[in-house]
Design a protein around this motif. Sequence first.
Motif, PDB file in Angstrom:
ATOM      1  N   TRP A  62      18.623 -37.950   3.235  1.00  0.00           N
ATOM      2  CA  TRP A  62      17.639 -36.929   2.854  1.00  0.00           C
ATOM      3  C   TRP A  62      16.212 -37.459   2.813  1.00  0.00           C
ATOM      4  N   ASN A  63      16.031 -38.784   2.799  1.00  0.00           N
ATOM      5  CA  ASN A  63      14.674 -39.346   2.808  1.00  0.00           C
ATOM      6  C   ASN A  63      13.960 -39.088   4.127  1.00  0.00           C
ATOM      7  N   THR A  64      14.729 -38.915   5.212  1.00  0.00           N
ATOM      8  CA  THR A  64      14.094 -38.716   6.513  1.00  0.00           C
ATOM      9  C   THR A  64      14.520 -37.441   7.229  1.00  0.00           C
ATOM     10  N   PHE A  65      15.661 -36.883   6.890  1.00  0.00           N
ATOM     11  CA  PHE A  65      16.158 -35.734   7.643  1.00  0.00           C
ATOM     12  C   PHE A  65      16.266 -34.440   6.842  1.00  0.00           C
ATOM     13  N   ARG A  66      15.643 -34.379   5.682  1.00  0.00           N
ATOM     14  CA  ARG A  66      15.630 -33.108   4.944  1.00  0.00           C
ATOM     15  C   ARG A  66      14.757 -32.136   5.728  1.00  0.00           C
ATOM     16  N   PRO A  67      15.274 -30.943   6.054  1.00  0.00           N
ATOM     17  CA  PRO A  67      14.486 -29.992   6.846  1.00  0.00           C
ATOM     18  C   PRO A  67      13.150 -29.659   6.182  1.00  0.00           C
ATOM     19  N   PRO A  68      12.129 -29.378   6.981  1.00  0.00           N
ATOM     20  CA  PRO A  68      12.147 -29.195   8.431  1.00  0.00           C
ATOM     21  C   PRO A  68      12.029 -30.522   9.173  1.00  0.00           C
ATOM     22  N   ASN A  69      12.612 -30.578  10.367  1.00  0.00           N
ATOM     23  CA  ASN A  69      12.567 -31.772  11.206  1.00  0.00           C
ATOM     24  C   ASN A  69      11.754 -31.564  12.481  1.00  0.00           C
ATOM     25  N   SER A  70      11.103 -30.440  12.569  1.00  0.00           N
ATOM     26  CA  SER A  70      10.183 -30.146  13.665  1.00  0.00           C
ATOM     27  C   SER A  70       9.363 -28.922  13.262  1.00  0.00           C
ATOM     28  N   PRO A  71       8.297 -28.632  13.994  1.00  0.00           N
ATOM     29  CA  PRO A  71       7.513 -27.446  13.637  1.00  0.00           C
ATOM     30  C   PRO A  71       8.279 -26.147  13.908  1.00  0.00           C
ATOM     31  N   PHE A  72       9.395 -26.237  14.634  1.00  0.00           N
ATOM     32  CA  PHE A  72      10.165 -25.049  15.009  1.00  0.00           C
ATOM     33  C   PHE A  72      11.505 -24.971  14.269  1.00  0.00           C
ATOM     34  N   ASP A  73      11.757 -25.904  13.398  1.00  0.00           N
ATOM     35  CA  ASP A  73      13.055 -26.029  12.719  1.00  0.00           C
ATOM     36  C   ASP A  73      13.325 -24.837  11.808  1.00  0.00           C
ATOM     37  N   ARG A  74      14.521 -24.282  11.934  1.00  0.00           N
ATOM     38  CA  ARG A  74      14.945 -23.185  11.067  1.00  0.00           C
ATOM     39  C   ARG A  74      16.122 -23.610  10.201  1.00  0.00           C
ATOM     40  N   SER A  75      16.259 -24.919   9.994  1.00  0.00           N
ATOM     41  CA  SER A  75      17.345 -25.451   9.180  1.00  0.00           C
ATOM     42  C   SER A  75      16.990 -25.364   7.707  1.00  0.00           C
ATOM     43  N   GLY A  76      18.002 -25.553   6.893  1.00  0.00           N
ATOM     44  CA  GLY A  76      17.808 -25.566   5.459  1.00  0.00           C
ATOM     45  C   GLY A  76      18.875 -26.410   4.795  1.00  0.00           C
ATOM     46  N   VAL A  77      18.871 -26.386   3.484  1.00  0.00           N
ATOM     47  CA  VAL A  77      19.811 -27.191   2.701  1.00  0.00           C
ATOM     48  C   VAL A  77      20.438 -26.299   1.639  1.00  0.00           C
ATOM     49  N   ASP A  78      21.741 -26.409   1.502  1.00  0.00           N
ATOM     50  CA  ASP A  78      22.475 -25.724   0.432  1.00  0.00           C
ATOM     51  C   ASP A  78      23.048 -26.778  -0.500  1.00  0.00           C
ATOM     52  N   SER A  79      23.162 -26.446  -1.765  1.00  0.00           N
ATOM     53  CA  SER A  79      23.793 -27.361  -2.718  1.00  0.00           C
ATOM     54  C   SER A  79      25.192 -26.840  -3.036  1.00  0.00           C
TER      55      SER A  79
ATOM     56  N   LYS B 218       6.879 -39.205  26.672  1.00  0.00           N
ATOM     57  CA  LYS B 218       6.129 -40.184  25.888  1.00  0.00           C
ATOM     58  C   LYS B 218       7.106 -40.939  25.013  1.00  0.00           C
ATOM     59  N   LYS B 219       6.696 -42.132  24.596  1.00  0.00           N
ATOM     60  CA  LYS B 219       7.535 -42.935  23.707  1.00  0.00           C
ATOM     61  C   LYS B 219       6.985 -42.837  22.285  1.00  0.00           C
ATOM     62  N   TYR B 220       7.900 -42.603  21.349  1.00  0.00           N
ATOM     63  CA  TYR B 220       7.547 -42.470  19.941  1.00  0.00           C
ATOM     64  C   TYR B 220       8.488 -43.315  19.100  1.00  0.00           C
ATOM     65  N   LYS B 221       7.973 -43.845  17.991  1.00  0.00           N
ATOM     66  CA  LYS B 221       8.830 -44.505  17.014  1.00  0.00           C
ATOM     67  C   LYS B 221       9.166 -43.467  15.948  1.00  0.00           C
ATOM     68  N   THR B 222      10.451 -43.301  15.691  1.00  0.00           N
ATOM     69  CA  THR B 222      10.889 -42.316  14.710  1.00  0.00           C
ATOM     70  C   THR B 222      12.260 -42.692  14.172  1.00  0.00           C
ATOM     71  N   SER B 223      12.673 -42.031  13.131  1.00  0.00           N
ATOM     72  CA  SER B 223      13.995 -42.263  12.549  1.00  0.00           C
ATOM     73  C   SER B 223      15.046 -41.555  13.388  1.00  0.00           C
ATOM     74  N   VAL B 224      16.164 -42.242  13.601  1.00  0.00           N
ATOM     75  CA  VAL B 224      17.273 -41.633  14.327  1.00  0.00           C
ATOM     76  C   VAL B 224      18.528 -41.700  13.468  1.00  0.00           C
ATOM     77  N   PHE B 225      19.352 -40.684  13.603  1.00  0.00           N
ATOM     78  CA  PHE B 225      20.651 -40.630  12.945  1.00  0.00           C
ATOM     79  C   PHE B 225      21.674 -40.900  14.034  1.00  0.00           C
ATOM     80  N   ILE B 226      22.528 -41.889  13.809  1.00  0.00           N
ATOM     81  CA  ILE B 226      23.505 -42.303  14.813  1.00  0.00           C
ATOM     82  C   ILE B 226      24.892 -41.858  14.360  1.00  0.00           C
ATOM     83  N   GLU B 227      25.537 -41.066  15.217  1.00  0.00           N
ATOM     84  CA  GLU B 227      26.888 -40.610  14.904  1.00  0.00           C
ATOM     85  C   GLU B 227      27.703 -40.604  16.190  1.00  0.00           C
ATOM     86  N   ALA B 228      28.858 -41.249  16.130  1.00  0.00           N
ATOM     87  CA  ALA B 228      29.766 -41.321  17.286  1.00  0.00           C
ATOM     88  C   ALA B 228      29.039 -41.796  18.543  1.00  0.00           C
TER      89      ALA B 228
END
Length: 105
Positions: free
Chosen positions: A31-48, A78-88
Amino acid sequence: FLIFRSTIDPSATQLEIALHNKAFHYKDEFWNTFRPPNSPFDRSGVDSMSKSSLESRGYALINSSGKIEFKTVDYLNKKYKTSVFIEAGNLYFAYPGWDVNFFTE
């Protein structure tokens, strides 16, 4: 516990699709890096949800330890440095510059 929710449609990003309905402890480093929004177009959210509700609804709790790295990614030629989530073996990244959680203490 917090659950990442996304709107899955043709406009959804790979990150939104990959993280949809993923459950993490509310103190997980995810949640320190991937709590929505993750882009200017992100429509994600978080439920508890409580642990008992999480289990009764069949959600698997994910521990992000070792699954988040800071990498250089190609985005729009372009090349950017950013956080990535690695799964499978797949890398999912937030829109460059959006890998910040302004809600942390």
